[in-house]
Design a protein around this motif. Structure first.
Motif, PDB file in Angstrom:
ATOM      1  N   GLY A 110       1.016  -1.031   0.164  1.00  0.00           N
ATOM      2  CA  GLY A 110      -0.061   0.048   0.150  1.00  0.00           C
ATOM      3  C   GLY A 110       0.995   1.203  -0.152  1.00  0.00           C
ATOM      4  N   CYS A 111       0.555   2.301   0.653  1.00  0.00           N
ATOM      5  CA  CYS A 111       1.144   3.396   0.670  1.00  0.00           C
ATOM      6  C   CYS A 111       2.407   3.463   1.500  1.00  0.00           C
ATOM      7  CB  CYS A 111       0.224   4.526   1.276  1.00  0.00           C
ATOM      8  SG  CYS A 111      -1.221   4.936   0.620  1.00  0.00           S
ATOM      9  N   SER A 112       2.776   2.107   2.171  1.00  0.00           N
ATOM     10  CA  SER A 112       4.052   2.058   2.992  1.00  0.00           C
ATOM     11  C   SER A 112       5.109   1.523   1.740  1.00  0.00           C
ATOM     12  CB  SER A 112       3.869   1.170   4.121  1.00  0.00           C
ATOM     13  OG  SER A 112       2.789   1.535   4.828  1.00  0.00           O
ATOM     14  N   GLY A 113       4.699   1.230   0.640  1.00  0.00           N
ATOM     15  CA  GLY A 113       5.425   0.530  -0.229  1.00  0.00           C
ATOM     16  C   GLY A 113       6.817   1.045  -0.521  1.00  0.00           C
ATOM     17  N   PHE A 114       7.116   2.256  -0.645  1.00  0.00           N
ATOM     18  CA  PHE A 114       8.399   2.916  -0.897  1.00  0.00           C
ATOM     19  C   PHE A 114       9.265   2.525   0.240  1.00  0.00           C
ATOM     20  CE2 PHE A 114      11.568   5.873  -0.127  1.00  0.00           C
ATOM     21  CZ  PHE A 114      12.404   5.824  -1.334  1.00  0.00           C
ATOM     22  N   LEU A 115       8.622   2.631   1.625  1.00  0.00           N
ATOM     23  CA  LEU A 115       9.413   2.529   3.065  1.00  0.00           C
ATOM     24  C   LEU A 115       9.758   1.008   2.963  1.00  0.00           C
ATOM     25  CD1 LEU A 115       8.535   4.781   5.813  1.00  0.00           C
ATOM     26  CD2 LEU A 115      10.268   4.899   4.252  1.00  0.00           C
ATOM     27  N   PHE A 116       8.915   0.104   2.527  1.00  0.00           N
ATOM     28  CA  PHE A 116       9.105  -1.242   2.712  1.00  0.00           C
ATOM     29  C   PHE A 116      10.161  -1.584   1.756  1.00  0.00           C
ATOM     30  CE2 PHE A 116       5.287  -3.305   5.382  1.00  0.00           C
ATOM     31  CZ  PHE A 116       5.378  -2.480   6.239  1.00  0.00           C
ATOM     32  N   ALA A 117      10.124  -1.073   0.615  1.00  0.00           N
ATOM     33  CA  ALA A 117      11.123  -1.411  -0.510  1.00  0.00           C
ATOM     34  C   ALA A 117      12.583  -0.646  -0.041  1.00  0.00           C
ATOM     35  CB  ALA A 117      10.695  -0.556  -1.921  1.00  0.00           C
ATOM     36  N   LEU A 118      12.392   0.191   0.587  1.00  0.00           N
ATOM     37  CA  LEU A 118      13.779   0.847   1.121  1.00  0.00           C
ATOM     38  C   LEU A 118      14.549  -0.084   2.194  1.00  0.00           C
ATOM     39  CD1 LEU A 118      15.802   3.363   0.979  1.00  0.00           C
ATOM     40  CD2 LEU A 118      14.455   4.423   2.691  1.00  0.00           C
ATOM     41  N   ASN A 119      13.343  -0.541   3.001  1.00  0.00           N
ATOM     42  CA  ASN A 119      14.187  -1.197   3.974  1.00  0.00           C
ATOM     43  C   ASN A 119      14.497  -2.651   3.575  1.00  0.00           C
ATOM     44  OD1 ASN A 119      13.168   0.784   5.647  1.00  0.00           O
ATOM     45  ND2 ASN A 119      11.400  -0.212   6.563  1.00  0.00           N
ATOM     46  N   THR A 120      13.903  -3.283   2.516  1.00  0.00           N
ATOM     47  CA  THR A 120      14.208  -4.361   1.847  1.00  0.00           C
ATOM     48  C   THR A 120      15.741  -4.179   1.210  1.00  0.00           C
ATOM     49  OG1 THR A 120      12.042  -5.011   1.586  1.00  0.00           O
ATOM     50  CG2 THR A 120      13.855  -6.151   0.341  1.00  0.00           C
ATOM     51  N   ALA A 121      15.670  -2.989   0.561  1.00  0.00           N
ATOM     52  CA  ALA A 121      17.216  -2.648  -0.163  1.00  0.00           C
ATOM     53  C   ALA A 121      18.319  -2.581   1.046  1.00  0.00           C
ATOM     54  CB  ALA A 121      17.038  -1.443  -0.954  1.00  0.00           C
ATOM     55  N   HIS A 122      17.660  -2.127   2.166  1.00  0.00           N
ATOM     56  CA  HIS A 122      18.938  -1.842   3.021  1.00  0.00           C
ATOM     57  C   HIS A 122      19.355  -3.280   3.519  1.00  0.00           C
ATOM     58  CE1 HIS A 122      20.727  -0.482   6.677  1.00  0.00           C
ATOM     59  NE2 HIS A 122      19.818  -0.849   7.660  1.00  0.00           N
ATOM     60  N   SER A 123      18.309  -4.367   3.794  1.00  0.00           N
ATOM     61  CA  SER A 123      18.741  -5.540   4.181  1.00  0.00           C
ATOM     62  C   SER A 123      19.773  -6.155   3.054  1.00  0.00           C
ATOM     63  CB  SER A 123      17.377  -6.537   4.437  1.00  0.00           C
ATOM     64  OG  SER A 123      16.551  -6.090   5.127  1.00  0.00           O
TER      65      SER A 123
END
Ligand code: UT7
Length: 320
Positions: A110-123
């Motif tokens: 949903g609207c958290s998509g960018f942050l979740f994607a950023l956190n995944t990239a961070h991992s």
């Protein structure tokens, strides 16, 4: 090693639609929309698509970061409005950019998509699985609205934002992410059709359905909590933060979060007035606009926080 933002970009459709223009085709007014949400206009895709806006934002971010597309080894697009079920928007962007060495996939939060994607990239970056990632939030929610439902359709706009992130010694300090699927029925969009050998069914709620007040209550409760959580995790306090970049859903939600955290609203930059709620794209578009305005200096402490369908919510604490 952590994750540093080294370039940003954004793209919005050409066509701007004001509240007054909406008031000509539905029972609403500039006064109602503006006083309840802070939105004055939004941009709506005509020729643009989720993929074309994502690729445009990505190209700008890559140019500004000074890397070549070949250096990108991970592309994640946060979206709930991809143009196709498959291939993913991320794979389409990869092809457009010629990022031939990247693994690419979409992420729906949903609207958290960018942050979740950023956190995944961070991992990926922290573990050494990738060295340079392209993280995008891109949405064309206008095609998923019930344009006879004035309580929801006036809120959303289309657009895309992107960030190139690289493994570095300074950058993301802590992240938090949460989901509560049991509360997901307050913001939904069903698949359009179920059609197979045995079933031919048009879904009843094939456009966005939202219980606005429930989403509002969830946001004003959970966003301050998760901001506090990400700060505790990173060993900082609200006083240490220079900017809070919140998902741009409603000006009143942002004001309430600022009040609950006892922080001046000046530290909460907003662009909801001209873009509306662009879902997963709202935080990276805001980030790019602030970078373009030269607002950040080295060492600034930034908290990004988003919330949305799922339910999902989260926050990222980083040093610029
Ligand atoms: O990205 C996350 C997604 N969503 C959100 O963050 C949304 C969170 N929620 C909100 O932002 C707010 O709840 C809304 C902006 C959606 C609604 O604001 P509200 O203050 O909660 O309004 P309401 O739903 O209580 O509606 C108040 C009145 C109603 O009329 P009555 O029943 O009091 O006569 C609505 O029918 O306003 C009416 N109304 C409108 N009037 C003019 C609802 N939409 C409109 C409209 N124009 N567009």
């Amino acid at each position: 090693m952590t994750t540093r933002v080294i370039g940003t970009g954004s793209s919005i459709p050409d066509r701007n639609v004001t509240n007054d223009e909406l008031a000509k085709v539905m029972d609403t007014s500039d006064e109602w929309i503006c006083s309840r949400t802070g939105i004055r206009s939004r941009n709506i895709a005509v020729e643009e698509t989720t993929t074309s806006m994502a690729a445009k934002a990505a190209r700008k971010a890559v140019e500004k970061s000074g890397i070549t597309p070949e250096e990108i080894d991970l592309i994640i697009v946060g979206t709930v409005s991809s143009d196709m079920y498959y291939p993913s928007t991320a794979c389409l962007v990869q092809a457009e950019l010629g990022a031939v060495n990247a693994v690419a996939f979409d992420l729906a939060a949903g609207c958290s998509g960018f942050l979740f994607a950023l956190n995944t990239a961070h991992s990926y970056l922290s573990s050494g699985m990738a060295k340079c990632a392209l993280v995008i939030g891109a949405e064309t929610l206008s095609k998923m609205m019930d344009w006879s439902d004035r309580s929801t359709c006036v809120l959303f706009g289309d657009g895309a934002g992107a960030a190139v992130v690289k493994a570095d010694t300074v950058g993301i300090r802590s992240v938090v992410a949460h989901s509560d699927g049991s509360g997901g029925d307050v913001l939904t969009c069903e698949n359009r059709v179920t059609r197979n050998l045995l079933v031919q069914r048009e879904q009843q709620f094939s456009y966005t359905q939202m219980a606005g007040q429930e989403v509002f209550k969830f946001a004003v409760k959970m966003v301050p909590k998760c901001i506090q959580e990400v700060l505790d995790k990173g060993g900082l306090t609200v006083e240490d933060v220079d900017y809070f970049l919140l998902h741009q859903a409603n000006k009143r939600i942002i004001e309430s979060v600022a009040k609950r955290l006892k922080v001046s609203l000046d530290k909460f930059p907003m662009n909801i007035e001209c873009h509306g709620n662009t879902s997963a794209a709202s935080i990276p578009i805001l980030l790019d606009e602030l970078v373009e305005q030269g607002r950040f200096k080295k060492g600034d402490i930034i908290v990004m926080s988003g919330f949305g369908a799922g339910l999902t919510w989260g926050a990222t604490l980083l040093e610029w």
